[in-house]
Design a protein around this motif. Structure first.
Motif, PDB file in Angstrom:
ATOM      1  N   ASP A  57      -5.936   2.919  -9.826  1.00 44.62           N
ATOM      2  CA  ASP A  57      -7.125   2.206 -10.262  1.00 44.62           C
ATOM      3  C   ASP A  57      -6.943   0.689 -10.206  1.00 44.62           C
ATOM      4  O   ASP A  57      -7.868  -0.050  -9.878  1.00 44.62           O
ATOM      5  N   ASP A  58      -5.737   0.225 -10.548  1.00 44.06           N
ATOM      6  CA  ASP A  58      -5.475  -1.217 -10.546  1.00 44.06           C
ATOM      7  C   ASP A  58      -5.636  -1.821  -9.155  1.00 44.06           C
ATOM      8  O   ASP A  58      -5.980  -2.990  -9.009  1.00 44.06           O
ATOM      9  N   LEU A  59      -5.368  -1.019  -8.148  1.00 50.61           N
ATOM     10  CA  LEU A  59      -5.317  -1.542  -6.782  1.00 50.61           C
ATOM     11  C   LEU A  59      -6.491  -1.079  -5.931  1.00 50.61           C
ATOM     12  O   LEU A  59      -6.675  -1.556  -4.813  1.00 50.61           O
ATOM     13  N   ALA A  60      -7.299  -0.173  -6.475  1.00 52.56           N
ATOM     14  CA  ALA A  60      -8.311   0.512  -5.658  1.00 52.56           C
ATOM     15  C   ALA A  60      -9.229  -0.447  -4.920  1.00 52.56           C
ATOM     16  O   ALA A  60      -9.558  -0.229  -3.751  1.00 52.56           O
ATOM     17  N   ARG A  61      -9.672  -1.509  -5.567  1.00 57.92           N
ATOM     18  CA  ARG A  61     -10.622  -2.426  -4.934  1.00 57.92           C
ATOM     19  C   ARG A  61      -9.945  -3.391  -3.962  1.00 57.92           C
ATOM     20  O   ARG A  61     -10.609  -4.086  -3.212  1.00 57.92           O
ATOM     21  N   ARG A  62      -8.633  -3.438  -3.993  1.00 53.74           N
ATOM     22  CA  ARG A  62      -7.910  -4.434  -3.196  1.00 53.74           C
ATOM     23  C   ARG A  62      -7.218  -3.841  -1.974  1.00 53.74           C
ATOM     24  O   ARG A  62      -6.770  -4.570  -1.105  1.00 53.74           O
ATOM     25  N   MET A  63      -7.055  -2.524  -1.957  1.00 53.91           N
ATOM     26  CA  MET A  63      -6.224  -1.915  -0.913  1.00 53.91           C
ATOM     27  C   MET A  63      -7.047  -1.239   0.169  1.00 53.91           C
ATOM     28  O   MET A  63      -8.220  -0.924  -0.011  1.00 53.91           O
ATOM     29  N   ARG A  64      -6.414  -1.016   1.317  1.00 50.13           N
ATOM     30  CA  ARG A  64      -6.920  -0.150   2.363  1.00 50.13           C
ATOM     31  C   ARG A  64      -6.035   1.085   2.396  1.00 50.13           C
ATOM     32  O   ARG A  64      -4.822   0.972   2.596  1.00 50.13           O
ATOM     33  N   LYS A  65      -6.620   2.252   2.168  1.00 48.24           N
ATOM     34  CA  LYS A  65      -5.833   3.482   2.156  1.00 48.24           C
ATOM     35  C   LYS A  65      -6.091   4.289   3.413  1.00 48.24           C
ATOM     36  O   LYS A  65      -7.236   4.462   3.831  1.00 48.24           O
ATOM     37  N   LYS A  66      -5.010   4.767   4.025  1.00 45.37           N
ATOM     38  CA  LYS A  66      -5.118   5.601   5.218  1.00 45.37           C
ATOM     39  C   LYS A  66      -4.164   6.782   5.057  1.00 45.37           C
ATOM     40  O   LYS A  66      -2.945   6.621   5.124  1.00 45.37           O
ATOM     41  N   SER A  67      -4.720   7.960   4.798  1.00 46.35           N
ATOM     42  CA  SER A  67      -3.873   9.144   4.671  1.00 46.35           C
ATOM     43  C   SER A  67      -3.272   9.500   6.024  1.00 46.35           C
ATOM     44  O   SER A  67      -3.984   9.556   7.033  1.00 46.35           O
TER      45      SER A  67
END
Length: 483
Positions: free
Chosen positions: A174-184
C-alpha cells in the motif's frame, strides 16, 4: 568485532566488483547469449525515460514464481546499462537480499544508505548523480515497500527494481502502490518459450490469437499461423516433440538445460517445496503443521479431476478446520502456485458454489502427479486434465495483463456444461470447451444458445489448423498455447 555498517559496506563493494565480471557467465551458455523475455524491452523503456530526467516511473516491481527468469531479467537490464548506456559500474548495484541477510540482518533502506555513503559520500537528499539499484529476493525485508516509499520520496536520482518470489508480499504494498510500476513475471507461454529457447519470434500469432478469441475473426490467425509453422520448420534446432515437452515440462526457463524428464519433475517439485517452506512463512506466520498441510493440498489437487473443490471435504481429508483450509488456499494463490475460477452467475451463486482450482502451469501438476504416482498417468483423461489446466493458466495470465481486462468463470450448468466462460467488461459471454481428441458440438452449441453468444471456442484436435464452422471456432491445443 566488525560493525554492522562495515559488513554491509564490504558486501556492497564486493558486489560492485564481482557482478560486472560474472555477467557473461550468468547471461550465456556455451558462449551463446540468452534470449530475453519481452518484459526486458519494457524495463529498458523505463530506464531510458529515467535517464532523460523523467522520474515518474523509477520504481519497478517484478513478482513471480521461482524459476521464471526474474534474476536473468534484471541482470540483462544491468548489462544494458553498463554496455549500451555506458553507466559507470559503481552506479549500478545488484543485490541478492537473501545473500546479504545471510551475512548481516538489515533492511533495504539501511543497505541503500550505506551504499550512498560509502560510494558517493552522499545521502538520499543530496545525491546528485543517477544510481540504479536492483534488489533480488526483496521480500526478505518485510518492510521493503516502506523502504521503497522513503527512497522514492527523498531522491529523484535513484531508479530501483524489486523482485521476489512471494507475489503476496510484493502486491500488498500500500505504501508504494501509487508510486510503482508492477509487472508480474509469469511462467512462459509457448510464444515466450520459443523466443527464449530458439530465438524464434512468433509474437504476431499471439496478438492475432487474442483478437480471434475476443473478436471471432480467424483470417489474421490463419496467416500468422502459416508464418509461424514456416519459422518452426526452418529452424534446425527445433524438435518435432518440442510442444509435447513444453506441455508437460515447460514454463520455466531455469529448466531449459535439464536433460531428463525425471530431473525436470524433481526440480519443479522442489520449486513448490521452497515456495511453501521459504516464501509462505515470510508472508504470514505458518506453522510446520500447516506447511505440511499446504504440501498435502497440492498433492490432493494434482490427483483430482479439475472441478469444484469442497473445502469441507478437504478439511476432513486434512483433519483441520475449513477456515484453516481457506487460509492455506489463499496463501497458495497469492504465491501464484495455484489460482481459482468462480462459477458464472450472480453474487449469490458465486458465494454458494465452490471454486475450481488450477496450477500455475500443467507442468507443475504433472510433476506432482508423477511424484505421488497418479494412477491416471498416460491416459486420455489425464492428458485432458493437463490440457484444461493449460487453457486455464493461459487465460489467467492473459487476464492479468495490464492491457487485457476480462474475467474467467466456470460453467455451473450441470447439463452439457462447457469448461470456461470468459467475459470482457460487459460484452457477450464467450464459452470455451476443452478436450483431448476430437470434441463434438453438443456442449458448445448448448452454451452458445443458453448464454446468447455470438460464437464459441473449442480447444481440441478436431482440426490441424484453426477453423471456423458456423458459430464454432476450433483451435488446436498447440496453437492455443501461443496465447
Amino acid at each position: 568485532m566488525i560493525e554492522k555498517e562495515e559488513l554491509i559496506a564490504n558486501f556492497i563493494k564486493d558486489e560492485l566488483t564481482d557482478v560486472p565480471n560474472i555477467l557473461n557467465k550468468e547471461l550465456s551458455n556455451n558462449n551463446m547469449k540468452f534470449n530475453s523475455r519481452e518484459e526486458l524491452d519494457e524495463i529498458k523503456g523505463y530506464l531510458d525515460t529515467f535517464l532523460k530526467e523523467d522520474t515518474s516511473n523509477k520504481i519497478i516491481v517484478l513478482p513471480g514464481l521461482r524459476g521464471v527468469g526474474k534474476t536473468t531479467l534484471i541482470l540483462q537490464a544491468y548489462e544494458y546499462l553498463l554496455k549500451e548506456k555506458n553507466i559507470p559500474p559503481n552506479n549500478v548495484l545488484y543485490i541478492s537480499f537473501d545473500d546479504l541477510n545471510d551475512l548481516v540482518e538489515c533492511n533495504i533502506r539501511q543497505m541503500v544508505e550505506v551504499y550512498l555513503k560509502n560510494i558517493f559520500h552522499a545521502n538520499l537528499r543530496n545525491l546528485d548523480e543517477k544510481v540504479f539499484i536492483f534488489v533480488d529476493e526483496s521480500q526478505i525485508d518485510k518492510k521493503w515497500a516502506s523502504s521503497g516509499k522513503v527512497i522514492y520520496d527523498k531522491s529523484h536520482n535513484i531508479f530501483m527494481i524489486f523482485t521476489g518470489s512471494s507475489a503476496l508480499h510484493l502486491e500488498r504494498s500500500d505504501d508504494l502502490a501509487r508510486r510503482m510500476r508492477k509487472k508480474s513475471i509469469t511462467p512462459l507461454n509457448y510464444t515466450q518459450h520459443l523466443k527464449l529457447k530458439y530465438g524464434i519470434d512468433v509474437s504476431c500469432l499471439s496478438a492475432d490469437l487474442r483478437d480471434l478469441i475476443f473478436g471471432g475473426d480467424i483470417n489474421n490467425v490463419l496467416s500468422s499461423e502459416f508464418k509461424a509453422n514456416n519459422l518452426l520448420t526452418n529452424c534446425l534446432d527445433y524438435s518435432s516433440t518440442d510442444w509435447e515437452e513444453y506441455f508437460k515440462f515447460g514454463g520455466f526457463p531455469i529448466l531449459f538445460d535439464k536433460k531428463s524428464h525425471r530431473e525436470i519433475c524433481e526440480d519443479l517439485v522442489e520449486i513448490t517445496q521452497r515456495v511453501i517452506t521459504k516464501d509462505m512463512p515470510q508472508i504470514k506466520e505458518l506453522s510446520s503443521e500447516n506447511q505440511s498441510n499446504a504440501k498435502r493440498i497440492l498433492r490432493y489437487l494434482a490427483l483430482q479431476q479439475p472441478g469444484e473443490l469442497t473445502q469441507a471435504n478437504l478439511a476432513n481429508y486434512l483433519k483441520t478446520s475449513t477456515a484453516n483450509v481457506n487460509k492455506i488456499l489463499d496463501l497458495l494463490e497469492k504465491t501464484h502456485l495455484i489460482f481459482h475460477c468462480e462459477p458464472y452467475g450472480g453474487s449469490a451463486k458465486r458465494v454458494k458454489k465452490s471454486w475450481k482450482y488450477y496450477f500455475a502451469t500443467p507442468s507443475i501438476r504433472h510433476a506432482l502427479s508423477t511424484k505421488v504416482g497418479n494412477p491416471l498417468l498416460g491416459s486420455d483423461d489425464y492428458e485432458g486434465f493437463l490440457l484444461e489446466n493449460l487453457v486455464a493458466s493461459n487465460l489467467f495470465n492473459l487476464s492479468n495483463n495490464q492491457f487485457t481486462n476480462f474475467t474467467i468463470y466456470y460453467d455451473a450448468d450441470k447439463k452439457r456444461n462447457v469448461d470456461f466462460l470468459i467475459q470482457k467488461d460487459c460484452e457477450n459471454i464467450i464459452p470455451i470447451e476443452v478436450g483431448r481428441g476430437k470434441k463434438k458440438k453438443l456442449q458448445i452449441k448448448h452454451a452458445i444458445n443458453k448464454y446468447n453468444c455470438q460464437y464459441g471456442i473449442v480447444v481440441a484436435n478436431n482440426y490441424s489448423s484453426v477453423k471456423k464452422d458456423d458459430d464454432v471456432i476450433y483451435i488446436p491445443p498447440k496453437i492455443f498455447s501461443f496465447l
